[in-house]
Write a protein that holds these residues in place. Structure first.
Motif, short mmCIF file in Angstrom:
data_model
loop_
_atom_site.label_atom_id
_atom_site.label_comp_id
_atom_site.label_asym_id
_atom_site.label_seq_id
_atom_site.Cartn_x
_atom_site.Cartn_y
_atom_site.Cartn_z
N UNK A 216 52.83 47.49 56.24
CA UNK A 216 51.71 47.70 55.27
C UNK A 216 51.17 46.66 54.73
N UNK A 217 49.97 46.29 54.56
CA UNK A 217 49.28 45.04 54.19
C UNK A 217 48.16 45.41 53.11
N UNK A 218 48.72 44.96 51.68
CA UNK A 218 47.78 45.34 50.71
C UNK A 218 47.08 44.16 50.21
N UNK A 219 45.69 44.18 50.09
CA UNK A 219 44.84 43.13 50.02
C UNK A 219 44.23 43.19 48.53
N UNK A 225 39.48 41.00 42.01
CA UNK A 225 39.05 42.49 41.41
C UNK A 225 39.48 43.48 42.50
N UNK A 226 39.34 44.61 42.19
CA UNK A 226 39.50 45.68 43.15
C UNK A 226 38.89 45.57 44.46
N UNK A 227 39.58 46.00 45.46
CA UNK A 227 38.93 45.76 46.82
C UNK A 227 38.01 47.04 47.31
N UNK A 228 36.94 46.77 47.99
CA UNK A 228 36.03 47.68 48.41
C UNK A 228 36.62 48.47 49.42
N UNK A 263 44.81 46.70 46.52
CA UNK A 263 45.46 46.80 45.25
C UNK A 263 44.95 47.87 44.48
N UNK A 264 45.51 48.71 43.75
CA UNK A 264 45.24 49.70 42.98
C UNK A 264 44.83 49.23 41.48
N UNK A 265 43.70 49.58 41.01
CA UNK A 265 43.27 49.19 39.62
C UNK A 265 43.86 49.97 38.68
N UNK A 266 44.66 49.31 37.72
CA UNK A 266 45.12 49.96 36.45
C UNK A 266 44.37 49.53 35.04
N UNK A 267 43.57 50.34 34.78
CA UNK A 267 42.65 49.94 33.54
C UNK A 267 43.65 49.97 32.25
N UNK A 268 43.28 48.82 31.61
CA UNK A 268 44.17 48.34 30.24
C UNK A 268 43.10 48.46 29.10
N UNK A 346 54.14 47.08 42.39
CA UNK A 346 53.95 46.07 43.13
C UNK A 346 52.54 45.91 43.83
N UNK A 347 51.71 47.08 43.77
CA UNK A 347 50.58 47.28 44.38
C UNK A 347 49.31 47.49 43.57
N UNK A 348 49.72 47.29 41.95
CA UNK A 348 48.72 47.70 41.11
C UNK A 348 48.27 46.29 40.52
#
Length: 359
Positions: A216-219, A225-228, A263-268, A346-348
């Motif tokens: 699995x490759x997470x970019x 920023x978040x990946x399209x 990478x998954x976006x986590x809103x702060x 680790x993916x956020x």
């Protein structure tokens, strides 16, 4: 490297070679004869020191660094063009298509329509390479007349543009290639190949994530920023076009079934109570506080690829707020409704949400 080769040191050694019964005082014939030669030698030693530094990768810069890294097949990555989503409407906000190759302008930047995403939505490519193509949003003006077009808008960044690679980045890639020895589908090999794809800002590799032979490759995007989905699909096509086939059609070795994700976006969201300087209002510091916190979250995202997991810390948020002119103190700081740190997987990655300030 050539310490002790100053003009004064060189001249002193030269004078020491002259017999003591000869006048060597400043202004004497021998002093005035040796001084220019000593100055030239001192200049020569400085140039030799510079040339030696330009010979090694850890101190070389510019074209000299490129020549050193090029010996190992590692070349400077050139600036790339941003690809953006363009929205096009006819009368009554009805989506309308535009001709391939049609050009549009916004604030001295020109974009060209290169492919259709869906009706009224097109992929646009900035004609100017670099990160500048990522920055503008809003109304577009057609450079040539397009029949039926009433409104055009520049929207999402699909594949971020990148500036030409810096010396520090090129040097780090060279050191990684030398020290980590990417080979045959190991973790370093995947990172090197995926990070070299335009639009990718960093990669995490998860070997054997779903059984033997799976990778699995997470970019993260080049603008951190978040990946399209378009960029994810492009990377998937290059690495393993037939997902989980293991046929080795792409860059992945035979037997490796690769899944590419973003990478998954986590809103702060941040709330805080401020003590302000006299004659200062919340409205005056609001934008500066938002800018400071946005910069903090960006710095966290930039470290994502090299960290097992990211943490957004309350203490760091407060310290950034305190750097804003007019803010005397900060209290009752909460992140997403809690007074504790936000620990991400680790993916956020943390993305900026809202900032609610009060006195």
């Amino acid at each position: 490297m050539y310490e002790g080769q100053t003009f004064e040191a060189i001249l002193e050694r030269m004078l020491n070679r002259v017999p003591s019964n000869v006048d060597k005082r400043p202004g004497s014939i021998i002093y005035d004869a040796l001084a220019p030669a000593a100055a030239e030698l001192a200049q020569l030693y400085m140039e030799l020191d510079t040339n030696i530094n330009l010979s090694y990768a850890d101190t070389a810069t510019g074209e000299y660094l490129e020549r050193r890294t090029g010996e190992f097949g590692i070349n400077r990555e050139q600036a790339t063009k941003a690809r953006r989503k363009g929205l096009f409407y006819a009368s009554g906000d009805v989506p309308i298509d535009v001709p391939v190759g049609s050009r549009f302008s916004i604030n001295d930047l020109d974009y060209t329509a290169i492919s259709k995403i869906s009706t009224g939505q097109w992929m646009l490519e900035c004609e100017t390479p670099g990160v500048i193509g990522n920055q503008e949003f809003g109304p577009l003006l057609p450079i040539d007349y397009i029949d039926g077009l009433v409104r055009a808008e520049l929207a999402d960044v699909l594949v971020p543009g990148e500036d030409a690679e810096t010396d520090d980045s090129l040097r780090q890639r060279y050191m990684d290639a030398i020290n980590e020895q990417p080979f045959g589908g190991n973790v370093s090999d995947y990172k090197q190949k995926i990070n070299a794809i335009p639009g990718v800002g960093g990669t995490k590799i998860f070997p054997v994530w779903n059984g033997g032979g799976t990778v699995k490759a997470t970019i993260i995007a080049a603008n951190f920023g978040p990946t399209s989905q378009i960029l994810i699909d492009e990377v998937q096509t290059l690495i393993d076009p037939e997902v989980n086939s293991g046929l080795g059609i792409g860059l992945a070795p035979i037997g490796h079934k690769v899944t590419v994700t973003g990478a998954q976006a986590q809103v702060i969201n941040v709330t805080a109570t401020l003590t302000l300087a006299p004659d200062t209002t919340i409205g005056q510091v609001q934008q500066d506080v938002e800018d400071a916190l946005s910069a903090y979250l960006l710095s966290i995202r930039q470290a994502w690829a090299n960290e097992s997991a990211l943490i957004v810390r309350v203490a760091q948020v407060e310290s950034r707020i305190l750097t804003v002119p007019g803010v005397v103190d900060v209290a009752n700081t909460q992140l997403n409704g809690s007074a504790t740190n936000v620990v991400l997987t680790d993916e956020q990655i943390p993305v900026f949400g809202t900032v609610t300030l009060s006195e």
